[in-house]
Design an enzyme around this catalytic site. Structure first.
Site, PDB file in Angstrom:
ATOM      1  N   GLU A 138      -2.936   7.712  -3.992  1.00  0.00           N
ATOM      2  CA  GLU A 138      -3.351   7.099  -5.245  1.00  0.00           C
ATOM      3  C   GLU A 138      -4.677   7.657  -5.758  1.00  0.00           C
ATOM      4  O   GLU A 138      -5.595   7.809  -4.957  1.00  0.00           O
ATOM      5  CB  GLU A 138      -3.520   5.591  -4.962  1.00  0.00           C
ATOM      6  CG  GLU A 138      -3.085   4.723  -6.086  1.00  0.00           C
ATOM      7  CD  GLU A 138      -2.998   3.272  -5.651  1.00  0.00           C
ATOM      8  OE1 GLU A 138      -2.119   2.939  -4.840  1.00  0.00           O
ATOM      9  OE2 GLU A 138      -3.830   2.494  -6.114  1.00  0.00           O
ATOM     10  N   HIS A 183      -1.038   0.118  -9.898  1.00  0.00           N
ATOM     11  CA  HIS A 183      -1.701  -0.788  -8.943  1.00  0.00           C
ATOM     12  C   HIS A 183      -2.277  -2.020  -9.658  1.00  0.00           C
ATOM     13  O   HIS A 183      -3.492  -2.239  -9.679  1.00  0.00           O
ATOM     14  CB  HIS A 183      -2.806  -0.050  -8.169  1.00  0.00           C
ATOM     15  CG  HIS A 183      -3.190  -0.745  -6.884  1.00  0.00           C
ATOM     16  ND1 HIS A 183      -3.674  -0.081  -5.796  1.00  0.00           N
ATOM     17  CD2 HIS A 183      -3.173  -2.055  -6.526  1.00  0.00           C
ATOM     18  CE1 HIS A 183      -3.940  -0.938  -4.811  1.00  0.00           C
ATOM     19  NE2 HIS A 183      -3.647  -2.151  -5.247  1.00  0.00           N
ATOM     20  N   ARG A 198       0.855  -1.179   0.000  1.00  0.00           N
ATOM     21  CA  ARG A 198       0.000   0.000   0.000  1.00  0.00           C
ATOM     22  C   ARG A 198       0.897   1.237   0.000  1.00  0.00           C
ATOM     23  O   ARG A 198       1.908   1.290   0.719  1.00  0.00           O
ATOM     24  CB  ARG A 198      -0.905   0.020   1.240  1.00  0.00           C
ATOM     25  CG  ARG A 198      -2.113  -0.890   1.152  1.00  0.00           C
ATOM     26  CD  ARG A 198      -3.100  -0.443   0.074  1.00  0.00           C
ATOM     27  NE  ARG A 198      -4.300  -1.263   0.012  1.00  0.00           N
ATOM     28  CZ  ARG A 198      -4.468  -2.319  -0.794  1.00  0.00           C
ATOM     29  NH1 ARG A 198      -3.510  -2.686  -1.623  1.00  0.00           N
ATOM     30  NH2 ARG A 198      -5.601  -2.995  -0.787  1.00  0.00           N
TER      31      ARG A 198
END
Ligand code: DGY
Length: 321
Positions: free
Chosen positions: A265, A283, A236
């Protein structure tokens, strides 16, 4: 019962849900806007959420009938699990099915960063590949190097298994030390964070995002790393202080990085995209057809369990009920 599905999932999986329940689906390949989410959740009994949805107490407050939030992802830092538990709402995730795809992608990042794959490819496309030369376009060797794994859960272990094919020595850190036999099987040595950071040639992050792991890698930790070392993050984004990372990459405090996730993000910290010693992916750790399908099926099964009042198979907050 009524359920909301916030991601554009394959029709076959939606049909599984439609066969038993009334469902509303976000048909677009972008997160459902917050107002739409709030609007749609009001009368729902179940929610099949994406990792991009913020499922907080404010949202759950709007849905008095909600009994299950089935997240399509192994990470669930997008959900306030404590608030859900307080409200008697089950929360589930999709562990296991994405382990291999994410470990594969981690290795792709290691190799791409070390061997300058993206830079090299761009050079060829731009017509700048003029000839082979003995000391041109050199990267770093991966085989035989030290891999530091921070977070030795399912994905961290799968990365360790791949590393054995590259004859790498593994140092790992985790809240829970694994058994001696597992350490032997993985050829992994337990070490503290500082030792890993200062000895590893590649530091790969596989922790979940919690208050304890937010900015686990910041300026001080980057300082411990060798100038020849690479930081890899497919966990993450907020685990890394991205501003500090940009500075470390810019000043060559570390050799490079491979990132699949970002602190804010999908936005990138200023300067990150200008650097050529970092590989940037959108991602896609679990983004294979097989894996994303398996994740969606598992999330749908969890949702169906919850709507039927059966303890869902991947329940995160069912203990003691
Ligand atoms: C997960 O499952 O948590 C991934 O980040 C989404 O693919």
């Amino acid at each position: 019962m009524k359920a909301l599905v916030t991601g554009n999932l394959p029709e076959k999986i939606l049909a599984m849900l439609r066969a038993e329940h009334e469902i509303v689906v976000n048909k677009y390949d972008r997160p459902m806007p917050r107002e739409e989410l709030i609007d749609n959740i009001k009368d729902k009994d179940g929610l099949l959420s994406m990792v991009t949805d913020r499922i907080d107490d404010e949202l759950m407050e709007k849905a008095p009938n909600l009994r299950i939030v089935a997240n399509c992802g192994v990470g669930y830092d997008n959900i306030d699990v404590a608030a859900a538990t307080e409200r008697g709402i089950w929360v589930t995730n999709t562990p296991g099915v994405l382990t291999d795809a994410t470990a594969d992608l981690t290795f792709a990042l290691i190799l791409a960063a070390a061997r300058r794959i993206i830079e090299g490819e761009a050079r060829v496309r731009a017509g700048k590949f003029k000839s082979w030369a003995p000391f041109l376009f050199l990267g770093a060797q991966v085989t035989g190097k030290i891999l530091g794994i921070i977070g030795l859960g399912q994905i961290g272990k799968a990365v360790a298994r791949r590393a054995s094919g590259f004859n790498m020595r593994i140092l790992y850190h985790d809240r829970n030390r694994v058994s001696e036999s597992e350490e032997r099987e993985l050829n992994a040595t337990y070490a503290d964070l500082k030792t890993i950071l200062s000895e590893a040639d590649f530091v790969s992050l596989h922790v979940t995002l919690t208050d304890q792991t937010r900015h686990l890698i910041s300026a001080r930790e980057l300082d411990y790393m060798k100038p020849t070392a690479y930081l890899i993050n497919a966990s993450r984004g907020p685990v890394v202080d991205e501003k500090a990372l940009v500075e470390a990459l810019r000043t060559k405090k570390i050799a490079g990085a491979g990132l699949d996730v970002y602190e804010n993000e999908p936005a990138l910290t200023a300067g990150l995209a200008d650097l050529d010693n970092v590989v940037l992916l959108p991602h896609v750790g679990s983004a294979t057809l097989e894996t994303r399908t398996a994740m969606a099926v598992l999330a749908a099964e969890n949702l169906l369990d919850g709507l039927q009042g059966i303890t869902p198979r991947n329940c995160l907050n069912c203990v003691g009920r």
